[in-house]
Design a protein around this motif. Structure first.
Motif, PDB file in Angstrom:
ATOM      1  N   ALA A 104       1.640  -2.165  -6.327  1.00 45.21           N
ATOM      2  CA  ALA A 104       2.023  -2.006  -4.923  1.00 45.21           C
ATOM      3  C   ALA A 104       2.759  -0.693  -4.721  1.00 45.21           C
ATOM      4  N   ASN A 105       2.319   0.070  -3.742  1.00 42.81           N
ATOM      5  CA  ASN A 105       2.956   1.347  -3.392  1.00 42.81           C
ATOM      6  C   ASN A 105       2.940   2.332  -4.559  1.00 42.81           C
ATOM      7  N   VAL A 106       1.904   2.262  -5.377  1.00 40.64           N
ATOM      8  CA  VAL A 106       1.775   3.126  -6.545  1.00 40.64           C
ATOM      9  C   VAL A 106       0.826   4.297  -6.270  1.00 40.64           C
ATOM     10  N   GLY A 135      -2.156  -2.080  -3.174  1.00 40.91           N
ATOM     11  CA  GLY A 135      -1.960  -1.851  -1.755  1.00 40.91           C
ATOM     12  C   GLY A 135      -0.633  -1.207  -1.437  1.00 40.91           C
ATOM     13  N   THR A 136      -0.332  -1.190  -0.164  1.00 40.13           N
ATOM     14  CA  THR A 136       0.828  -0.476   0.348  1.00 40.13           C
ATOM     15  C   THR A 136       1.543  -1.331   1.385  1.00 40.13           C
ATOM     16  N   CYS A 137       2.882  -1.235   1.413  1.00 40.88           N
ATOM     17  CA  CYS A 137       3.646  -1.931   2.442  1.00 40.88           C
ATOM     18  C   CYS A 137       4.760  -1.040   2.940  1.00 40.88           C
ATOM     19  N   ASP A 138       5.408  -1.453   4.033  1.00 37.84           N
ATOM     20  CA  ASP A 138       6.551  -0.698   4.516  1.00 37.84           C
ATOM     21  C   ASP A 138       7.784  -1.069   3.692  1.00 37.84           C
ATOM     22  N   PRO A 169      -2.902  -5.007  16.212  1.00 40.27           N
ATOM     23  CA  PRO A 169      -3.262  -5.026  14.784  1.00 40.27           C
ATOM     24  C   PRO A 169      -3.420  -3.645  14.161  1.00 40.27           C
ATOM     25  N   SER A 170      -3.861  -2.661  14.933  1.00 37.31           N
ATOM     26  CA  SER A 170      -4.062  -1.322  14.363  1.00 37.31           C
ATOM     27  C   SER A 170      -2.745  -0.651  13.963  1.00 37.31           C
ATOM     28  N   ASP A 171      -1.598  -1.261  14.302  1.00 33.47           N
ATOM     29  CA  ASP A 171      -0.325  -0.761  13.779  1.00 33.47           C
ATOM     30  C   ASP A 171      -0.315  -0.788  12.250  1.00 33.47           C
ATOM     31  N   LEU A 172      -1.159  -1.654  11.674  1.00 34.04           N
ATOM     32  CA  LEU A 172      -1.238  -1.758  10.221  1.00 34.04           C
ATOM     33  C   LEU A 172      -1.942  -0.564   9.587  1.00 34.04           C
ATOM     34  N   ALA A 173      -2.552   0.294  10.395  1.00 43.55           N
ATOM     35  CA  ALA A 173      -3.285   1.441   9.847  1.00 43.55           C
ATOM     36  C   ALA A 173      -2.399   2.337   9.004  1.00 43.55           C
ATOM     37  N   GLU A 174      -1.129   2.434   9.352  1.00 37.77           N
ATOM     38  CA  GLU A 174      -0.224   3.310   8.599  1.00 37.77           C
ATOM     39  C   GLU A 174       0.036   2.786   7.198  1.00 37.77           C
ATOM     40  N   ARG A 175      -0.340   1.538   6.917  1.00 37.67           N
ATOM     41  CA  ARG A 175      -0.136   0.942   5.594  1.00 37.67           C
ATOM     42  C   ARG A 175      -1.445   0.702   4.861  1.00 37.67           C
ATOM     43  N   LEU A 176      -2.527   1.274   5.338  1.00 34.75           N
ATOM     44  CA  LEU A 176      -3.777   1.166   4.598  1.00 34.75           C
ATOM     45  C   LEU A 176      -3.605   1.752   3.200  1.00 34.75           C
ATOM     46  N   PRO A 177      -4.226   1.151   2.181  1.00 31.02           N
ATOM     47  CA  PRO A 177      -4.147   1.720   0.838  1.00 31.02           C
ATOM     48  C   PRO A 177      -4.842   3.082   0.780  1.00 31.02           C
ATOM     49  N   LYS A 178      -4.566   3.819  -0.267  1.00 28.75           N
ATOM     50  CA  LYS A 178      -5.037   5.201  -0.365  1.00 28.75           C
ATOM     51  C   LYS A 178      -6.552   5.305  -0.220  1.00 28.75           C
ATOM     52  N   ALA A 179      -7.285   4.323  -0.685  1.00 35.27           N
ATOM     53  CA  ALA A 179      -8.745   4.376  -0.597  1.00 35.27           C
ATOM     54  C   ALA A 179      -9.247   4.368   0.835  1.00 35.27           C
ATOM     55  N   LEU A 180      -8.413   3.909   1.783  1.00 36.25           N
ATOM     56  CA  LEU A 180      -8.859   3.741   3.165  1.00 36.25           C
ATOM     57  C   LEU A 180      -8.059   4.536   4.185  1.00 36.25           C
TER      58      LEU A 180
END
Length: 253
Positions: A104-106, A135-138, A169-180
């Protein structure tokens, strides 16, 4: 490889999902070892992972892996039965093959074109039936997006949030993993998905009077008509939604 800020309870949404969806596999595993890869400046996420996974699979053991020796030394006092810390990186320094790797967040600090090679390296370390979650989180775990991968490759993408923190829901875009995260542009599937999710959310506005959870559930039901949503109401109530990877995968690269 390491991440910085490590707030307690930051990865609760990811851990909850792992316990629910992979707990049975951990219970069946002859050696249920889970790796917290790149746990960061403090060992809280590894300690919490042990507690949460053992609630679902009591024999689970957790190994925290960090590339900075000072962080490993600082974590050693927190070792206990079922929890150890080791120095290492993407090679995952275990003698056997883990049933779970959580990263996570790596990868957020890596280039997008490095992701596939890291995924492949980590997947190769998994035991048969194992799971890689990346993945990624705030900073406080309100918003989180992760990819689940098996030894064969990526399987799904999960969006998870404290629903009261979302305007859409698109507020989550800032936390998309690096692949996306760099693919959230017109013409890419993940951009189309978030656009449709926002439209379903807007259409579900009448359900807001019953709370954000009911609005999310209604939006998820509508979204399922056009996208391969893999979960159902029991997960949606947790503020989650999981989609098949192939539907969101980048068109190139």
């Amino acid at each position: 490889m390491t991440r910085g800020t490590t707030n307690p309870n930051r990865l609760r949404r990811m851990d909850r999902w792992i316990a629910a969806t992979h707990g049975a596999a951990l219970r069946r595993s002859p050696d249920p070892v889970a790796v917290d890869l790149g746990y960061g400046a403090a060992p809280w996420t590894a300690v919490e992972l042990l507690l949460r996974l053992r609630a679902a699979a009591p024999r689970t053991r957790v190994v925290g892996v960090e590339i900075e020796p000072a962080r490993v030394a600082a974590a050693k006092p927190y070792e206990r039965e079922g929890l150890t810390f080791r120095h290492g990186g993407f090679e995952v320094p275990l003698s056997g093959s883990p049933a779970l790797i959580r990263a996570a967040n790596v990868l957020r600090q890596y280039d997008e074109d490095q992701v596939a090679a890291v995924w492949e390296r980590l997947r190769a370390r998994l035991a048969p039936g194992g799971l890689l979650v990346e993945g990624t989180c705030d900073e406080i775990g309100r918003r989180h997006v992760w990819v689940a991968l098996g030894p064969e490759g990526p399987r799904s993408v999960t969006f998870a949030a404290r629903l009261g923190s979302l305007e859409r829901p698109s507020d989550l875009a800032e936390r998309l993993p690096k692949a996306l995260i760099h693919r959230n542009v017109p013409g890419e599937p993940v951009h189309a998905f978030l656009r449709d999710f926002d439209r379903a959310w807007a259409a579900a506005a009448p359900y807001a009077s019953y709370g954000a959870r009911q609005r999310w559930i209604r939006a998820a039901r509508d979204l399922r008509g056009d996208w391969p949503v893999l979960d159902g109401a029991s997960r949606w109530r947790q503020g989650e939604l999981t989609v098949r990877w192939e539907a969101l995968a980048p068109l190139t690269g």
